[in-house]
Design an enzyme around this catalytic site. Structure first.
Site, PDB file in Angstrom:
ATOM      1  N   LYS A   1       3.109   7.545   0.937  1.00  0.00           N
ATOM      2  CA  LYS A   1       2.879   8.747   1.753  1.00  0.00           C
ATOM      3  C   LYS A   1       4.030   8.976   2.726  1.00  0.00           C
ATOM      4  CE  LYS A   1      -1.186  10.183   0.405  1.00  0.00           C
ATOM      5  NZ  LYS A   1      -1.447  11.289  -0.372  1.00  0.00           N
TER       6      LYS A   1
ATOM      7  N   LYS B   1       0.830   8.161 -12.382  1.00  0.00           N
ATOM      8  CA  LYS B   1      -0.586   8.424 -12.648  1.00  0.00           C
ATOM      9  C   LYS B   1      -0.906   9.912 -12.546  1.00  0.00           C
ATOM     10  CE  LYS B   1      -2.253   8.068  -7.942  1.00  0.00           C
ATOM     11  NZ  LYS B   1      -3.379   7.920  -7.073  1.00  0.00           N
TER      12      LYS B   1
ATOM     13  N   LYS C   1      -4.139  14.539  -8.009  1.00  0.00           N
ATOM     14  CA  LYS C   1      -4.554  15.890  -7.605  1.00  0.00           C
ATOM     15  C   LYS C   1      -3.349  16.709  -7.169  1.00  0.00           C
ATOM     16  CE  LYS C   1      -9.049  14.430  -6.053  1.00  0.00           C
ATOM     17  NZ  LYS C   1      -9.374  13.291  -5.195  1.00  0.00           N
TER      18      LYS C   1
HETATM   19  P1  TYM Z   1      -9.144   9.676  -5.024  1.00  0.00           P
HETATM   20  O1  TYM Z   1      -9.925  10.808  -4.499  1.00  0.00           O
HETATM   21  O2  TYM Z   1      -7.652   9.794  -5.109  1.00  0.00           O
HETATM   22  O3  TYM Z   1      -9.651   9.285  -6.459  1.00  0.00           O
HETATM   23  C1  TYM Z   1     -11.041   9.080  -6.694  1.00  0.00           C
HETATM   24  C2  TYM Z   1     -11.228   8.000  -7.719  1.00  0.00           C
HETATM   25  O4  TYM Z   1     -10.513   8.337  -8.910  1.00  0.00           O
HETATM   26  C3  TYM Z   1      -9.652   7.266  -9.261  1.00  0.00           C
HETATM   27  N1  TYM Z   1      -8.406   7.797  -9.815  1.00  0.00           N
HETATM   28  C4  TYM Z   1      -7.848   7.342 -10.951  1.00  0.00           C
HETATM   29  N2  TYM Z   1      -8.233   6.392 -11.804  1.00  0.00           N
HETATM   30  C5  TYM Z   1      -7.450   6.194 -12.888  1.00  0.00           C
HETATM   31  N3  TYM Z   1      -6.320   6.897 -13.160  1.00  0.00           N
HETATM   32  C6  TYM Z   1      -5.900   7.870 -12.312  1.00  0.00           C
HETATM   33  N4  TYM Z   1      -4.817   8.577 -12.576  1.00  0.00           N
HETATM   34  C7  TYM Z   1      -6.665   8.125 -11.144  1.00  0.00           C
HETATM   35  N5  TYM Z   1      -6.559   9.001 -10.115  1.00  0.00           N
HETATM   36  C8  TYM Z   1      -7.619   8.765  -9.302  1.00  0.00           C
HETATM   37  C9  TYM Z   1      -9.376   6.529  -7.975  1.00  0.00           C
HETATM   38  O5  TYM Z   1      -9.008   5.191  -8.238  1.00  0.00           O
HETATM   39  C10 TYM Z   1     -10.693   6.639  -7.268  1.00  0.00           C
HETATM   40  O6  TYM Z   1     -11.561   5.640  -7.697  1.00  0.00           O
HETATM   41  N6  TYM Z   1      -9.287   6.551  -1.190  1.00  0.00           N
HETATM   42  C11 TYM Z   1     -10.039   7.083  -2.307  1.00  0.00           C
HETATM   43  C12 TYM Z   1     -11.356   7.725  -1.918  1.00  0.00           C
HETATM   44  C13 TYM Z   1     -12.242   6.810  -1.180  1.00  0.00           C
HETATM   45  C14 TYM Z   1     -13.037   5.778  -1.730  1.00  0.00           C
HETATM   46  C15 TYM Z   1     -13.702   5.189  -0.630  1.00  0.00           C
HETATM   47  C16 TYM Z   1     -13.244   5.302  -3.026  1.00  0.00           C
HETATM   48  C17 TYM Z   1     -12.436   6.827   0.158  1.00  0.00           C
HETATM   49  N7  TYM Z   1     -13.315   5.838   0.483  1.00  0.00           N
HETATM   50  C18 TYM Z   1     -14.574   4.127  -0.835  1.00  0.00           C
HETATM   51  C19 TYM Z   1     -14.125   4.252  -3.197  1.00  0.00           C
HETATM   52  C20 TYM Z   1     -14.777   3.670  -2.116  1.00  0.00           C
HETATM   53  C21 TYM Z   1      -9.186   8.120  -2.964  1.00  0.00           C
HETATM   54  O7  TYM Z   1      -8.352   8.743  -2.379  1.00  0.00           O
HETATM   55  O8  TYM Z   1      -9.526   8.342  -4.263  1.00  0.00           O
END
Ligand code: TYM
Length: 330
Positions: free
Chosen positions: A112, A195, A198
């Site tokens: 970031k 990866k 979004k």
């Molecule tokens: P976020 O919103 O970026 O993504 C949500 C979930 O999707 C998974 N993910 C992926 N898995 C595989 N390949 C990819 N290209 C890919 N892109 C996203 C992420 O691993 C995630 O599981 N910090 C977290 C949100 C969060 C969270 C939590 C998750 C906040 N608190 C507590 C679990 C438990 C995040 O930004 O995920």
């Protein structure tokens, strides 16, 4: 035995195939057997300063897409992070036992700092602490996430151990990152690098229509084709095969693998098949997105019920946390 399972998604952008295969699908499979909690991480989205006028709409969209993908609020608790003030209280307390150095070393923070160098706020640095609070407040055994969240789960476990040791209490179990396929997955983007994300502009969204999906897949980066039998695949082609493995049947994957190995592969055919198989998965989800998104009464009911359940669980944890820390009333 019923286990507690928790997962979440940040309220930025649309849900993409990475979110679905990395986290959602695993979670959906578990919701009928375990005590499952799923939430929209709206406070986490504030690190990038979304406009106030967009904030609620972002939550609405992600929540709708969760439900459309198959999350069942009759079985799983579905809530919005900012509805649970106990999370922010635990975040403050966990910040006191987290060291600046360990946060500065996290890959996501370093990433970031590179990407938004004019907005390196403290929320970005302590992002993993808020995530640890999200998780530990419900004391889950398993957290279905993609590979990119592995380090955050490691920090969560460290904080759970440290809290218990420092305050001589047994409040937090150590949660495990979880995927049914054993290994955590990383769904690649369509641009041949890194990866699917979004904000990366390289994703297929669950809300994309068929035409868009075909167009995106047909534009995915490839090369001029294998030049010798059984050659090593470059990353761009391996990425397409990784996507094929999650959306297509094993026969289809074998067919194209063999074609690659004997140099008869046509990327046009491979992509057409990939796009069709993605559409089979996303089409029913997309139809439900429109229906559910329009039903505000339903969304209100789901989030109010979810918040009540999540707060009960969070309050029970905070009672023990406050006692362990020594916070008490006169
Ligand atoms: P976020 O919103 O970026 O993504 C949500 C979930 O999707 C998974 N993910 C992926 N898995 C595989 N390949 C990819 N290209 C890919 N892109 C996203 C992420 O691993 C995630 O599981 N910090 C977290 C949100 C969060 C969270 C939590 C998750 C906040 N608190 C507590 C679990 C438990 C995040 O930004 O995920």
């Amino acid at each position: 035995m019923k286990e507690t399972v928790l997962s979440g998604i940040r309220s930025t952008g649309h849900l993409h195939l990475g979110n679905y295969f990395g986290a959602l699908r695993n979670f959906i499979k578990m919701q009928y057997e375990h005590r499952c909690l799923f939430f929209v991480a709206d406070l986490h989205s504030l690190t990038t300063h979304p406009k106030p006028a967009d904030f609620h709409g972002n939550v609405h969209r992600v929540l709708t897409e969760y439900l459309a993908a198959g999350l069942d609020p009759e079985h799983a608790t579905l809530f919005v992070q900012s509805d649970i003030p106990e999370i922010t209280e635990l975040y403050v307390l966990l910040n006191m036992i987290t060291y600046k150095g360990e946060l500065e070393r996290t890959t996501s923070f370093k990433d970031k700092v590179r990407k938004q160098e004019d907005n390196v706020n403290a929320g970005l640095l302590t992002y993993p602490v808020l995530m640890a609070a999200d998780i530990l407040i419900h004391r889950p055994a398993k957290v279905p996430v993609g590979k990119d969240q592995e380090q955050h789960l490691e920090i969560t476990r460290t904080l759970a151990r440290r809290f218990n040791r420092l305050y001589e209490a047994d409040v937090f179990p150590e949660p495990a990152a979880f995927n049914f396929g054993a290994e955590l997955v990383k769904i690649p983007g369509l641009d041949g690098s890194g990866k699917m994300g979004k904000s990366e502009g390289n994703g297929i969204f669950l809300s994309d229509d068929e035409k868009t999906i075909h167009k995106k897949v047909m534009h995915a980066v490839t090369d001029s084709g294998p030049t010798a039998p059984n050659g090593e695949m470059p990353d761009t082609i391996r990425n397409i095969f990784t996507l094929l493995e999650v959306v297509s049947t094993p026969d289809v994957v074998t067919h194209f693998r063999e074609a690659y190995n004997n140099c008869t592969i046509r990327y046009g055919e491979l992509k057409k098949q990939l796009a069709e198989d993605i559409c089979k998965i996303t089409l029913p989800i997309r139809t439900r997105i429109e229906e559910i998104g329009a039903d505000r009464d339903y969304l209100r009911k789901v989030t109010q019920q979810g918040a009540a359940q999540a707060r009960e669980s969070a309050q029970a944890t905070m009672k023990e946390v406050r006692k362990a820390v020594g916070i008490q009333a006169f």
